[in-house]
Design a protein around this motif. Sequence first.
Motif, mmCIF file in Angstrom:
data_model
loop_
_atom_site.group_PDB
_atom_site.id
_atom_site.type_symbol
_atom_site.label_atom_id
_atom_site.label_comp_id
_atom_site.label_asym_id
_atom_site.label_seq_id
_atom_site.Cartn_x
_atom_site.Cartn_y
_atom_site.Cartn_z
ATOM 1 N N UNK A 96 0.854 -1.183 0.000
ATOM 2 C CA UNK A 96 0.000 0.000 0.000
ATOM 3 C C UNK A 96 0.890 1.233 0.000
ATOM 4 N N UNK A 97 0.284 2.409 -0.173
ATOM 5 C CA UNK A 97 1.031 3.664 -0.241
ATOM 6 C C UNK A 97 0.515 4.640 0.815
ATOM 7 N N UNK A 98 1.428 5.204 1.583
ATOM 8 C CA UNK A 98 1.095 6.302 2.493
ATOM 9 C C UNK A 98 1.473 7.609 1.807
ATOM 10 N N UNK A 99 0.595 8.607 1.899
ATOM 11 C CA UNK A 99 0.799 9.883 1.224
ATOM 12 C C UNK A 99 1.203 10.930 2.251
ATOM 13 N N UNK A 100 2.307 11.646 1.993
ATOM 14 C CA UNK A 100 2.823 12.656 2.915
ATOM 15 C C UNK A 100 2.987 13.992 2.189
ATOM 16 N N UNK A 101 2.474 15.067 2.784
ATOM 17 C CA UNK A 101 2.840 16.392 2.306
ATOM 18 C C UNK A 101 4.304 16.613 2.646
ATOM 19 N N UNK A 102 5.051 17.233 1.743
ATOM 20 C CA UNK A 102 6.499 17.330 1.927
ATOM 21 C C UNK A 102 7.008 18.702 1.522
ATOM 22 N N UNK A 103 8.123 19.092 2.148
ATOM 23 C CA UNK A 103 8.837 20.315 1.788
ATOM 24 C C UNK A 103 10.303 19.973 1.575
#
Length: 852
Positions: free
Chosen positions: A580-587
């Motif tokens: 599965x895939x975990x989605x992360x906001x990133x900078x």
Amino acid sequence: MSTVLSIAWKTLRARKAAFVGAFVALLGGSAVLTASGVLLESGLRSSVAPERYAGASLVVAADQTLRLPGADFTVRERLPEPVTLDAGTAATIDALAGVDRAIGDYRVAVAVRSTGSTDAPAPASGHGWDSAGLAPYALTDGRAPESDGDVVLDAAVARNAGVGVGDSVDLVVRSAAAPYRVSGTAVPESGETFRRTGAVFFTEQEAGRLSGHAGRFDAVGVLAAPGSDIDALAGSIAEEVAEPVVVHEGSAASQVEFADVGASRGVLLLVAGSFGGMAMLIAMFVVATTLALSIDQRRREFAVLRAIGSTPWQIVRLVAAEALLLSLLGGIAGVVPGFLLAELLRGLFAGLGVVPPDLPMSMGPLPPLAAVLLIVVTAVAGGLVAAVRPARINPVEALRESAVPPADLPRWRRTAGLICLVLGGTAALTPLSVQGAIGAAGTGSAALLLVVAVALLGPVVLRGAVSVCAVPLRWSRVSGFLAAANSESGARRMSAAVTPLVLAIGFTVTMVYSQNVVAAAVQAQSQRAITADFVVADTGSGGVGEEAADAVRAVPGVARATAVATTTVFVPYSVFGDPDLAVYSARGVTSQGLAQTVDLGVVDGDLADLSGRAVALEDSGAGLLGASVGDDVEVRLGDGATETLRLVATYEHGMGFAEMTLPMEVVEGHLGAAPSHLLVRAQDGEASAVEARLAELVQRYPGLTVTDRGAFTAAAGAEAALVAWVNLVGLAMILAYIAIAVVNTLVMATAGRAREFALLRLIGMSRAQVVRTMRLEALLLVTLAALLGTAVAAVPLGVLSLAFLGTLLPAGSPLAYFGVLAVTALLGLVSVLVPVRLALRSRPVDAVGVRE
């Protein structure tokens, strides 16, 4: 079966009034599900008419979907950063049979203004001149660009900038302005002016340089040879090209041409995913409970049927046939309102600016078919469950229960209610361990599960609550005493009436205030996370380029300027062995001196180590992955590239900055634009001077703006508030349906007591006494609903607020809570008292003999 359907149809026709409530619930549920399905289909298929690619037979782009090997078809995410195609791909396509010409296209974010002007530059889209043939464009004046200092402007762009052939024009790319000579102007051969984006054409070499990925095209447009089979040609391209590509035809090419179309489809998918599932659950819940109430009101009829010899199987078949016919009628009737509701939602989203005004909804046949199917299955299943008891018990007991309903709940109902109660409590605790959207989603799920628990355990819960709350009513000699007695003896009826009110209060309060809590947490964490004095941001020219960034760092008095790029990162993980895939906001950030401009609230590790192939994670996000400082984390960047990074720190302020922070060297080459802004820290005592010098610098770099830290954090809060408004628009659809369910259920429950009101009149009560009794019952009803609805909302909201804000009291005005209570109470009172007054118009002798 045809005989049973015939009998069921005759029953529906002969007793229309008895089935109106169920029909309304089915129609509303179908409308809500259809609208949710239209949003989902639009997120998958909707597009606008292409402009620059209008003359292309096919448009080939890299596959923008991230998939994991071995994962099922649901594990997929749209990549937020552009994936480019090797120039050799264009050559391969050009050599295929049936292709007249394959043209590679570079895309460059550019802004235009006449040289020497102080006006804000107007955004446009930059490309190589070869791609002009994909519209196609035709020169109206001048010539094609021959040197890297030449450009051809769309005639509308030239007119708006006030320039012509031979004039100089400033083109702003990555915040830096450079002069170009207008060698020509062009218009589409169709004669139409493109409404969406004006075009600027460079030489192919200059377009490649400005794009930042020379030798790799953003797309390849295909002009087919006359007489070619387009479908066969599309298949040949997909087979012959080595890279994973998607071949677009017709209006689908706009997904490649316009970035906002893809982003808007993502918003629609997000809304449909967030609220479509919730709308489906609530619609199914309302439909099932309404049908159960309708069947419960026909206890006497089923008892008589059992007494005259009907078998349990015949009762069950009759109920199933009635539910089937009624759900088909209601489901089909709700399709058109569902389409209208979807169009209304599209207009609201366009008004908020999250989807383009010209993006249409996809009104295909699948959403209504799926909605009707779900409604039919839910109605039949709900009807069968409700019909089991009146069908199974013996005729004598059935006749007794038709007059006095059983006090005890079935074992399955107690068990299911306790399970929902435990699951709801567990979901309410999610924000304590997980921050961000996942934690907030647990709050909404908890409220819904707790409402279902109240519905299942209602008679048990209400019996004790009524005994306490009805004490003041017993002080009244007639009306109050009777209202208390009715409420205590009719626990099942009271539960059926209270449930939609609890749903309206608990769910609405939870969802409204959870949005407030998230927005407040984002702004508060942003204020703590950003310690820079100023923020230099790009206004739409492709980001803050190296030239502009170096100029800012060279300003006297600037101690540190941290470049920041915003993206999304995906982390593969396993659920019971399934990928599965975990989605992360990133900078992405420039690591040197990061502590001078950012304070992420480090929990473990050190942000000073954030360099090279490293990563820092928000603490709860790291916990979800089971990762600790020092571990390696495999990630997929925004363009799908795989990187293995060492976790060097975990931190708290992820909602105010990002869930993942990476060194700029990791994300460079994997972004569609330059860094979006610079965080600037002034030397001690130099803040005022630095602000003035930055204001002067902006005059030389027209793509830049300068704000202070407060304005930047306020903008972060405003962005979170916009997300909240988008969520509330989707929520409004559900709330409207819940309001209809409240009125519908209460009217059904009250109208079903017409014979009871007639008997009260016959034994000597006046009309005024009956109305007063029912008014007190209604007040007790809304009081109990307010208490239970508040309890349902208080638990998950208190946990969410404590986890995100450090206080049990959620953010937001208390007026919203009291407004929800007032509106729900008004709906409840009107829905009870209006049917009472209508029922009392008939003579008691006539009313007492009516069929149930």
